[in-house]
Design an enzyme around this catalytic site. Structure first.
Site: not given
Ligand code: G3H
Length: 493
Positions: A169, A192, A265, A299
């Site tokens: 993502n 990776k 994370e 996330c």
């Molecule tokens: O998908 C996980 C990312 O760390 C979310 O980052 O809050 O900048 O979209 P963001």
């Protein structure tokens, strides 16, 4: 068109077959096997990537091991200059990377461009902050029984070879958030990338190379997570693993990994708690942005909203209205469309299944709920419960559920029952009350009057419970990628 320096990365056929970077050269794998990178937008093969063998991984990791010993001796100011140059190169290639990112993972132009520019800014910030990373000096006299004869010079030293595993993502940004801090602190990187997003990641590798990162200090291994990913995470040459991905994969890596530092994370299942005194207009807007940007595949997306019944009854129609106004589903390359497809057929099927199950279990579909190929309508469900899969397990799609609670205490209790703990939002005009409630919620970060989000990237970013371990954010990542090394001077009495 790619610039000349990207020419060596592929064979330029249609679709192009990309090489992998073994630390010294761009090469085809001896496996003679490739994996298709399929665009979620229209099924076209954006390119093919190498399925690297275990023997090639062994060689690349050995090379990284040796190269790291020299890299850590390169003065910090020089490493800083290389990173600033890499940031400039990322900016220089923004248009090309943005276009490719849209094809590989189906982001909108704005989302993709933001990701690239944020990556450049982040690289600069890591370089800048690297200059301020210091150790300390301690005196033994502070502890009973010791005297002034002991002085500890506590240096910060690199960990060695850092394995960086990035998700689909944010294949550029969540790669940079791992590669840049590892490099600035004198580590080598075994990178990776995800399969979708791998081509951008390969270009990113070359950008760090042309900025001056020496041979062996970065190697980029492509292949399937099950094969290459598993082999790398338990490889004896790896000294630290930094990973972003699902909680399920994170837990399985953590179980196998052994005694090396990790920075993970993982998934989030983020609630928004709305108090009766909230600014409902702003709250609805933040919920819509939080739930539906990049089709809910973040996330930090908002996954459920809690409030007393009168609050939900007032808020829900507003959220529906704003969703209709703000969200346009369709090919994100066309017109004002800002809700594209989810990443794969498998993901779309799973989301649809969970919506159907939630409905069967008593949830009411207030908006959306249907699937067309990989497109999932922006979906709003009322009367969801935490027992439903749609809320119980992170659903990486454009779906948000509403829960009516009897009291705010009940809401906090429900939130704290979750196996996730990334972020939570509280909406209220009474900031003091928001802070007090925030202190009671078991998550990494609480946002008052905003959707959950990772940035600004200099803030600490962390998940607890199933949402991760360790702290990211510019300075915190630099600290996580170094360890203390005290050298104790024992002076004669
Ligand atoms: O998908 C996980 C990312 O760390 C979310 O980052 O809050 O900048 O979209 P963001």
């Amino acid at each position: 068109m790619p610039k000349d320096y990207f020419e060596k990365l592929s064979d330029h056929k249609s679709p192009p077959t990309y090489k992998f970077f073994n630390g010294e050269k761009w090469v085809n794998s001896v496996s003679d096997k490739t994996i298709d990178v399929i665009s979620p937008l229209d099924d076209h093969v954006v390119g093919k990537i190498q399925s690297v063998t275990h023997a090639e991984i062994d060689q690349a990791v050995s090379l990284a091991k040796v190269a790291q010993k020299e890299w850590m001796k390169v003065p910090m100011i020089k490493r800083t200059q290389i990173l600033h140059l890499a940031a400039d190169w990322i900016r220089e290639h923004e248009h090309y990377l943005t276009t490719l990112l849209i094809k590989e993972i189906g982001k909108t132009h704005t989302e993709a461009k933001d990701e690239i520019l944020r990556s450049a800014d982040m690289t600069d910030y890591f370089a800048h902050e690297g200059l301020h990373l210091t150790g300390e000096e301690l005196s033994g006299e502070a502890f009973p029984g010791y005297d002034q004869t002991k002085i500890a010079i506590v240096e910060r030293v690199p960990l060695g070879v850092v394995l960086a595993i990035a998700p689909f993502n944010y294949p550029v940004n969540l790669s940079v958030s791992k590669i840049a801090p590892a490099l600035i602190t004198g580590n080598a990187v075994v990178f990776k990338p995800p399969t979708q997003g791998a081509i951008c990641s390969l270009l990113l590798t070359e950008i760090f190379r042309i900025a001056g990162v020496p041979d062996g200090v970065i190697v980029t291994i492509t292949g399937s997570g099950n094969d290459v990913g598993d082999y790398l995470t338990t490889h004896p040459g790896i000294d630290m693993v930094t990973f972003t991905g699902s909680s399920q994969v994170g837990k399985s890596i953590a179980e196998k990994i052994g005694m090396i530092p990790i920075l993970f994370e993982c998934g989030g299942n983020n609630p928004a708690l709305v108090l009766p005194d909230a600014d409902f207009d702003n709250t609805a807007m933040e919920i819509v942005k939080g739930a539906f940007s990049y089709s809910g595949q973040r996330c930090t997306a908002v996954k459920y909203v809690l409030g007393l019944t009168p609050t939900i009854e007032k808020l829900l129609p507003l959220v529906v209205k704003k969703t209709k106004e703000m969200i346009k589903m369709g090919d994100p390359r066309v017109g004002e469309n800002n809700l594209g497809p989810v990443i794969s057929d498998g993901a779309a099927n799973e989301i649809e299944k969970r919506i159907i199950l939630a409905k069967a279990a008593g949830a009411k579909i207030v908006l959306g709920g249907k699937k067309d190929g990989r497109f999932i309508e922006p979906t709003i469900l009322d009367h969801v419960t935490l027992a439903m899969d749609i809320i119980h397990t992170e659903t990486f799609g454009p779906v948000v559920g509403f829960i009516r609670v009897k009291s705010i205490d009940d809401a906090i209790e429900l939130i704290n029952q979750s196996s996730y703990g990334l972020q939570a939002s509280i909406f209220t005009k009474d900031e003091g009350a928001g802070i007090k409630l925030g202190q009671l919620i078991d998550v990494g970060t609480v946002q008052i009057n905003s959707k959950p989000q990772r940035g600004p990237d200099n803030f600490p970013f962390l998940g607890i419970k199933g949402s991760g371990t360790g702290v990211q954010g510019i300075r915190y990542t630099l600290e996580a990628m170094t360890r203390f090394k005290p050298i104790v001077l024992n002076k004669p009495q």
